[in-house]
Write an enzyme that holds these catalytic residues in place. Structure first.
Site, PDB file in Angstrom:
ATOM      1  N   LYS A 189       0.831  -1.202   0.000  1.00 38.21           N
ATOM      2  CA  LYS A 189       0.000   0.000   0.000  1.00 38.21           C
ATOM      3  C   LYS A 189       0.875   1.265   0.000  1.00 38.21           C
ATOM      4  O   LYS A 189       2.091   1.181   0.126  1.00 38.21           O
ATOM      5  CB  LYS A 189      -0.933  -0.018   1.223  1.00 38.21           C
ATOM      6  CG  LYS A 189      -1.924  -1.193   1.199  1.00 38.21           C
ATOM      7  CD  LYS A 189      -3.064  -0.918   0.252  1.00 38.21           C
ATOM      8  CE  LYS A 189      -3.903  -2.106  -0.189  1.00 38.21           C
ATOM      9  NZ  LYS A 189      -4.391  -3.059   0.759  1.00 38.21           N
TER      10      LYS A 189
HETATM   11  C1  LIG Z   1      -5.650  -3.968   1.049  1.00 45.86           C
HETATM   12  C2  LIG Z   1      -7.097  -3.685   1.046  1.00 45.86           C
HETATM   13  C3  LIG Z   1      -7.925  -4.035   2.116  1.00 45.86           C
HETATM   14  C4  LIG Z   1      -7.486  -4.885   3.276  1.00 45.86           C
HETATM   15  O1  LIG Z   1      -6.400  -4.460   3.959  1.00 45.86           O
HETATM   16  P1  LIG Z   1      -5.470  -5.518   4.746  1.00 45.86           P
HETATM   17  O2  LIG Z   1      -4.588  -4.627   5.530  1.00 45.86           O
HETATM   18  O3  LIG Z   1      -4.724  -6.314   3.697  1.00 45.86           O
HETATM   19  O4  LIG Z   1      -6.338  -6.358   5.590  1.00 45.86           O
HETATM   20  C5  LIG Z   1      -9.245  -3.653   2.072  1.00 45.86           C
HETATM   21  N1  LIG Z   1      -9.748  -2.999   1.022  1.00 45.86           N
HETATM   22  C6  LIG Z   1      -8.996  -2.672  -0.043  1.00 45.86           C
HETATM   23  C7  LIG Z   1      -9.613  -1.950  -1.180  1.00 45.86           C
HETATM   24  C8  LIG Z   1      -7.653  -3.023  -0.077  1.00 45.86           C
HETATM   25  O5  LIG Z   1      -6.928  -2.723  -1.151  1.00 45.86           O
END
Ligand SMILES: *Cc1c(COP(=O)(O)O)cnc(C)c1O
Length: 324
Positions: A189
């Protein structure tokens, strides 16, 4: 570096590891206090301040953030929650885990991959309790239109802002546009920690409920008892252990300071892609509103191929060029 890492000339994502980051981690390790404590508190305050929100509540990952946000706004058995169909699966999964049912709405189209407010309206029934909006790829969705639908039907709005830390709309940060905003700090991210998540809200009551839900429904934390600020606790609701730890909060604090510059770098690269690919016949590069009040976080660089194009062939060609 492993062979697979080396293979990519242009990786999907990259992390910068330097002495500042390593020192931040070592400092926490050496302190001997590893579970949720002062670093997590500092990270929550810094992140909430960055967003312009009253409260920040850190959790183990973005999925946990969505789960708690949905529970805190009151989603449960018998409810429906509207969520855009073009999405990561976490929102739909967590809706199911509250006992509610996800109902899917469509996106606007190839040039705008965000949810279509008119289609939310079509998905709403008398059972609908809430709405999970996604800022796809870090491009803020049309919150004015979303709010109108939500207000008209009395729906809570939870923001899945996993793609959108630092993105804003009309000067307001994504994550602060609904009742609760949920962020993810997964390794790929914009603010990479490895695993981690955080919720922001301006609502004092919601914040208190989110804190309880995060840590077993207990009224005090181990850290408070360790400092002598409390000697006992009550359990006031059936909560979870969704806590973040100190090592990851320390990484998060370093990454948060780097986020504005990282996002600016993403914006420069995205502009170059748009310029180089924009004239390509048949390719759609979504979210082309250079003049708006929308500041994207550029989490994903997306191109939509023309109808009937050989997507697998394009992927293979990119792969052969070392483009992940
Ligand atoms: C990555 C992501 C999540 C979940 O996050 P995690 O930290 O991996 O649990 C939820 N929604 C979207 C759109 C994502 O890209």
């Amino acid at each position: 570096m492993t062979e697979t890492e080396n293979r990519w000339r242009i990786p999907l994502t990259d992390v910068v590891v330097d002495a500042e980051l390593a020192d931040a981690v070592l400092e926490v390790v050496r302190s001997g206090w590893w579970s949720m404590g002062p670093r997590v508190e500092e990270f929550e305050q810094e992140f909430a301040g960055f967003c312009g929100a009253a409260h920040g509540i850190a959790v183990a990952n973005g999925t946990a953030a969505l789960h708690l946000a949905l529970l805190a706004v009151g989603c449960g058995p018998g409810d429906e929650v509207v969520v855009p169909s073009l999405n990561f699966v976490a929102a739909a999964n967590t809706i199911k885990h509250t006992g509610a049912e996800p109902t899917f709405c469509d996106i606007v189209g190839p040039a705008d991959l965000n949810l279509d407010p008119a289609d939310i309206e079509a998905a709403v029934t008398s059972q609908t309790k809430a709405l999970v909006v996604l800022h796809y790829g870090g491009y803020p969705c049309d919150m004015a239109a979303v709010d109108q639908v939500a207000e008209h039907h009395g729906l809570a709005v939870v923001e899945d802002a996993a793609h959108a830390p630092g993105a804003s709309l009309g000067g307001r940060m994504c994550g602060t546009l609904g009742q609760v905003g949920c962020f993810s700090f997964f390794a790929n991210k914009n603010l990479p920690v490895g695993e981690g998540g955080l919720m922001v809200t301006d609502d004092d009551e919601l914040a208190a409920r989110l804190r309880l839900l995060r840590s077993h429904g207990m009224t005090t934390l181990t850290w408070d008892r360790h400092r002598g600020h409390a000697s006992s606790y009550d359990v006031v609701l059936p909560g979870f252990n969704y806590r973040l730890d100190e090592v990851r909060a320390a990484v998060g604090l370093v990454q948060l300071r780097r986020l504005p510059e990282e996002n600016a770098g993403r914006a420069r690269i995205a502009a170059r892609y748009r310029e180089a690919l924009g004239s390509n016949d048949g390719l759609t590069i979504p979210f082309d509103d250079a003049a708006g009040t929308r500041v994207p976080a550029h989490h994903l660089a997306v191109v939509v191929l023309p109808e009937g194009a050989d997507r697998a062939g394009v992927r293979t060609a990119l792969d052969e060029q070392g483009i992940q």
